[in-house]
Design an enzyme around this catalytic site. Structure first.
Site, mmCIF file in Angstrom:
data_model
loop_
_atom_site.group_PDB
_atom_site.id
_atom_site.type_symbol
_atom_site.label_atom_id
_atom_site.label_comp_id
_atom_site.label_asym_id
_atom_site.label_seq_id
_atom_site.Cartn_x
_atom_site.Cartn_y
_atom_site.Cartn_z
ATOM 1 N N ASP A 119 25.902 55.815 60.333
ATOM 2 C CA ASP A 119 25.885 56.587 59.094
ATOM 3 C C ASP A 119 27.261 56.512 58.429
ATOM 4 O O ASP A 119 28.282 56.668 59.115
ATOM 5 C CB ASP A 119 25.540 58.045 59.463
ATOM 6 C CG ASP A 119 25.075 58.829 58.269
ATOM 7 O OD1 ASP A 119 25.816 58.901 57.271
ATOM 8 O OD2 ASP A 119 23.960 59.378 58.336
ATOM 9 N N THR A 172 25.713 53.135 39.213
ATOM 10 C CA THR A 172 24.515 52.867 38.404
ATOM 11 C C THR A 172 24.755 53.255 36.955
ATOM 12 O O THR A 172 25.544 54.182 36.672
ATOM 13 C CB THR A 172 23.331 53.688 38.977
ATOM 14 O OG1 THR A 172 22.302 53.761 38.000
ATOM 15 C CG2 THR A 172 23.717 55.114 39.320
ATOM 16 N N ASP A 173 24.021 52.620 36.046
ATOM 17 C CA ASP A 173 24.120 53.009 34.628
ATOM 18 C C ASP A 173 23.524 54.399 34.398
ATOM 19 O O ASP A 173 23.736 54.995 33.341
ATOM 20 C CB ASP A 173 23.458 51.966 33.705
ATOM 21 C CG ASP A 173 21.959 51.784 33.934
ATOM 22 O OD1 ASP A 173 21.410 52.386 34.881
ATOM 23 O OD2 ASP A 173 21.336 51.034 33.148
ATOM 24 N N GLU A 174 22.804 54.929 35.404
ATOM 25 C CA GLU A 174 22.180 56.251 35.228
ATOM 26 C C GLU A 174 23.215 57.367 35.152
ATOM 27 O O GLU A 174 22.906 58.475 34.714
ATOM 28 C CB GLU A 174 21.172 56.514 36.348
ATOM 29 C CG GLU A 174 20.103 55.436 36.378
ATOM 30 C CD GLU A 174 18.875 55.772 37.210
ATOM 31 O OE1 GLU A 174 18.584 56.955 37.416
ATOM 32 O OE2 GLU A 174 18.211 54.817 37.648
ATOM 33 N N TYR A 211 19.863 62.510 41.608
ATOM 34 C CA TYR A 211 20.358 61.186 42.042
ATOM 35 C C TYR A 211 21.566 60.777 41.211
ATOM 36 O O TYR A 211 22.639 60.484 41.754
ATOM 37 C CB TYR A 211 19.244 60.132 41.921
ATOM 38 C CG TYR A 211 19.745 58.701 41.940
ATOM 39 C CD1 TYR A 211 20.392 58.185 43.062
ATOM 40 C CD2 TYR A 211 19.587 57.857 40.830
ATOM 41 C CE1 TYR A 211 20.864 56.865 43.080
ATOM 42 C CE2 TYR A 211 20.057 56.550 40.841
ATOM 43 C CZ TYR A 211 20.692 56.057 41.966
ATOM 44 O OH TYR A 211 21.161 54.762 41.977
ATOM 45 N N LYS A 246 25.570 60.234 42.162
ATOM 46 C CA LYS A 246 26.301 58.976 41.968
ATOM 47 C C LYS A 246 27.537 59.223 41.085
ATOM 48 O O LYS A 246 28.594 58.637 41.313
ATOM 49 C CB LYS A 246 25.397 57.919 41.321
ATOM 50 C CG LYS A 246 24.230 57.455 42.178
ATOM 51 C CD LYS A 246 24.622 56.739 43.456
ATOM 52 C CE LYS A 246 25.210 55.374 43.229
ATOM 53 N NZ LYS A 246 25.454 54.657 44.525
HETATM 54 P P1 NAD Z 1 17.832 51.150 48.883
HETATM 55 O O1 NAD Z 1 17.288 52.536 48.817
HETATM 56 O O2 NAD Z 1 16.902 49.982 48.900
HETATM 57 O O3 NAD Z 1 18.761 51.006 50.179
HETATM 58 C C1 NAD Z 1 19.698 51.977 50.555
HETATM 59 C C2 NAD Z 1 20.237 51.608 51.932
HETATM 60 O O4 NAD Z 1 21.236 52.563 52.297
HETATM 61 C C3 NAD Z 1 19.165 51.630 53.037
HETATM 62 O O5 NAD Z 1 19.262 50.481 53.841
HETATM 63 C C4 NAD Z 1 19.510 52.889 53.831
HETATM 64 O O6 NAD Z 1 19.148 52.789 55.202
HETATM 65 C C5 NAD Z 1 21.015 52.962 53.647
HETATM 66 N N1 NAD Z 1 21.552 54.321 53.803
HETATM 67 C C6 NAD Z 1 21.093 55.465 53.212
HETATM 68 N N2 NAD Z 1 21.827 56.516 53.634
HETATM 69 C C7 NAD Z 1 22.779 56.022 54.471
HETATM 70 C C8 NAD Z 1 23.844 56.600 55.206
HETATM 71 N N3 NAD Z 1 24.091 57.920 55.157
HETATM 72 N N4 NAD Z 1 24.617 55.811 55.957
HETATM 73 C C9 NAD Z 1 24.381 54.464 56.027
HETATM 74 N N5 NAD Z 1 23.379 53.861 55.374
HETATM 75 C C10 NAD Z 1 22.593 54.630 54.601
HETATM 76 O O7 NAD Z 1 18.872 51.041 47.690
HETATM 77 P P2 NAD Z 1 19.162 49.878 46.639
HETATM 78 O O8 NAD Z 1 18.165 49.924 45.562
HETATM 79 O O9 NAD Z 1 19.408 48.616 47.366
HETATM 80 O O10 NAD Z 1 20.531 50.403 46.015
HETATM 81 C C11 NAD Z 1 21.768 50.080 46.632
HETATM 82 C C12 NAD Z 1 22.913 50.703 45.837
HETATM 83 O O11 NAD Z 1 22.872 50.221 44.501
HETATM 84 C C13 NAD Z 1 22.837 52.216 45.743
HETATM 85 O O12 NAD Z 1 24.150 52.719 45.844
HETATM 86 C C14 NAD Z 1 22.261 52.477 44.360
HETATM 87 O O13 NAD Z 1 22.697 53.711 43.855
HETATM 88 C C15 NAD Z 1 22.845 51.306 43.592
HETATM 89 N N6 NAD Z 1 22.064 50.860 42.433
HETATM 90 C C16 NAD Z 1 20.727 50.584 42.561
HETATM 91 C C17 NAD Z 1 20.019 50.112 41.471
HETATM 92 C C18 NAD Z 1 18.562 49.746 41.580
HETATM 93 O O14 NAD Z 1 17.940 49.424 40.552
HETATM 94 N N7 NAD Z 1 17.970 49.727 42.752
HETATM 95 C C19 NAD Z 1 20.671 49.942 40.242
HETATM 96 C C20 NAD Z 1 22.036 50.231 40.143
HETATM 97 C C21 NAD Z 1 22.716 50.687 41.247
HETATM 98 P P1 TYD Z 2 12.310 53.684 38.897
HETATM 99 O O1 TYD Z 2 11.897 52.324 39.350
HETATM 100 O O2 TYD Z 2 12.014 54.856 39.771
HETATM 101 O O3 TYD Z 2 13.867 53.577 38.561
HETATM 102 P P2 TYD Z 2 14.829 54.666 37.813
HETATM 103 O O4 TYD Z 2 14.134 55.966 37.720
HETATM 104 O O5 TYD Z 2 16.013 54.686 38.719
HETATM 105 O O6 TYD Z 2 15.106 54.064 36.456
HETATM 106 O O7 TYD Z 2 11.648 53.960 37.486
HETATM 107 C C1 TYD Z 2 11.807 53.068 36.406
HETATM 108 C C2 TYD Z 2 11.080 53.646 35.225
HETATM 109 O O8 TYD Z 2 9.676 53.655 35.506
HETATM 110 C C3 TYD Z 2 11.437 55.089 34.929
HETATM 111 O O9 TYD Z 2 11.414 55.296 33.521
HETATM 112 C C4 TYD Z 2 10.327 55.894 35.584
HETATM 113 C C5 TYD Z 2 9.133 54.981 35.449
HETATM 114 N N1 TYD Z 2 8.125 55.079 36.531
HETATM 115 C C6 TYD Z 2 6.776 55.257 36.212
HETATM 116 O O10 TYD Z 2 6.394 55.353 35.032
HETATM 117 N N2 TYD Z 2 5.880 55.342 37.235
HETATM 118 C C7 TYD Z 2 6.252 55.244 38.544
HETATM 119 O O11 TYD Z 2 5.386 55.347 39.449
HETATM 120 C C8 TYD Z 2 7.627 55.028 38.855
HETATM 121 C C9 TYD Z 2 8.100 54.927 40.285
HETATM 122 C C10 TYD Z 2 8.538 54.944 37.809
#
Ligand code: NAD
Ligand code: TYD
Length: 336
Positions: free
Chosen positions: A60, A124-126, A148, A152
């Site tokens: 962790d 993230t851009d969020e 979330y 971040k």
């Molecule tokens: P994901 O949810 O697929 O993976 C997260 C990983 O982190 C998992 O393998 C989980 O086991 C590990 N994890 C969670 N808590 C932990 C802890 N306490 N210690 C060690 N490991 C831990 O996430 P993702 O979509 O690959 O996103 C990765 C990063 O990129 C995140 O920081 C997320 O905020 C950022 N991000 C994601 C997106 C997206 O569209 N998915 C976009 C921009 C930024």
């Molecule tokens: P998501 O993939 O959860 O990413 P984020 O909320 O981080 O942008 O969602 C992408 C967009 O899709 C968001 O506007 C929420 C919408 N959404 C749905 O309409 N239905 C769904 O079941 C999910 C998971 C997301």
């Protein structure tokens, strides 16, 4: 930079990043630290498992003993570890604060104590919140909407404080919405592709006109690589795909790619606090050489094909997450 600790790399983006880096930099050593939460999956790393430069440690990021032990022999940390799903953060925000904020602090402290060359924090851009017109620049204020994105943003402020107060050589990247292989099937694109393969309905929140900037995951990896090697300490970089699309347009594209009817679309209650539009200006990272590759439409077609060809991977996950999906459906239904 030779030895990188990559946290959270059993997840979606981190596992793609590790594959990308081992291929591009054959002399780098990569140590993955991942707690294997519900989102962590060792199958995501199976094709790098036997690489002699790859090591996996289950642990962790909040565990200072493990983190410090690894940091003693590392040059840099790249932090992907996080709780990442907005819907889950609405139901259970505590886990997000714990990992995304407190966990990031443990990593920063290790980077400080062991004088690491870099700590690159994946954000993230969020964190900016929603924008009706125009695009956010790195200097804009952060107005996160969900637990979330607030977590971040909290982590980012701690990263900034460690740079300003202690001179830790930090870098932050703010990525837009990713898609591609190994994406956990609770997020929009992999959930919808996998539901539709099985002729199951797809739940569109609200009117489906929310806009996201979609980025292919390997473009994101390339952007992170550029920020790691060419970014300036203390700086933040937006990394986007240049593909702003309304959710409904994405859904239509997936339906079309799988040759499925519109009748599988279900409009459901909107997500509380749902951001309407995300948009980022990526000229700062572009000036360092970042440029996304193929078109959104081509990448979506490839991604759909990947899920068609890798059904064992996502069926195993969906089987395990059945309880959660039932719970989510009830939670949304109760609010209707
Ligand atoms: P994901 O949810 O697929 O993976 C997260 C990983 O982190 C998992 O393998 C989980 O086991 C590990 N994890 C969670 N808590 C932990 C802890 N306490 N210690 C060690 N490991 C831990 O996430 P993702 O979509 O690959 O996103 C990765 C990063 O990129 C995140 O920081 C997320 O905020 C950022 N991000 C994601 C997106 C997206 O569209 N998915 C976009 C921009 C930024
Ligand atoms: P998501 O993939 O959860 O990413 P984020 O909320 O981080 O942008 O969602 C992408 C967009 O899709 C968001 O506007 C929420 C919408 N959404 C749905 O309409 N239905 C769904 O079941 C999910 C998971 C997301």
């Amino acid at each position: 930079m030779q030895t990188l600790i990559v946290t959270g790399a059993a997840g979606f983006i981190g596992s793609n990043f590790v594959r990308y880096m081992l291929q591009k930099y054959p002399d780098y050593r990569i140590i993955v630290l991942d707690a294997l939460t519900y989102a962590g999956n060792l199958d995501n790393l199976k094709d790098v498992w036997s690489n002699p430069n790859f090591t996996f440690i289950k642990g962790d990021i909040r565990d200072a003993a493990i983190v410090n032990n690894l940091a003693q022999n590392a040059d840099a940390i790249i932090n992907f570890a996080a709780e990442t799903h907005v819907d889950r953060s609405i139901i259970e925000p505590g886990a997000f604060l714990q990992t995304d904020v407190a966990g990031t602090w443990v990593l920063l402290e290790a980077a400080r104590q062991h004088n690491l060359d870099r700590i690159l924090h994946i954000s993230t851009d969020e964190v900016y919140g929603s924008i009706d017109v125009g695009s956010f620049q790195e200097t804009d204020i952060l107005e996160p909407s969900s637990p979330y994105s607030a977590s971040k943003a909290g982590a980012e402020h701690m990263v900034g404080a460690y740079h300003k107060t202690y001179g830790v050589p930090t870098i932050v990247t703010r990525g837009s919405n990713n898609f591609g292989p190994y994406h956990y099937p609770e997020k929009l694109i992999p959930l919808f592709i996998t539901n539709l393969i099985d002729d199951q309905p797809v739940p569109v929140y609200g009117d489906g006109q929310q806009v996201r900037d979609w980025m292919y995951v390997l473009d994101h990896c390339a952007g992170i690589d550029i920020a790691l090697h060419h970014g300036q300490p203390g700086q933040t970089y937006n990394v986007g795909g240049g593909n702003e699309r309304a959710n409904m347009d994405v859904v239509k594209l997936i339906l079309h790619a799988l040759n499925k009817p519109d009748s599988l679309i279900r409009y459901v209650t909107d997500r509380p606090g749902h951001d309407r539009r995300y948009s980022i200006d990526c000229s700062k990272i572009a000036a360092l050489g970042y440029k996304p590759g193929a078109t959104f439409e081509d990448r979506i077609a490839e991604t759909v094909q990947w899920y068609v060809s890798n059904q064992d991977w996502w069926r195993a996950i969906k089987e395990k997450q059945r309880d959660y999906k039932d719970f989510m459906q009830k939670w949304y239904a109760d609010r209707q």
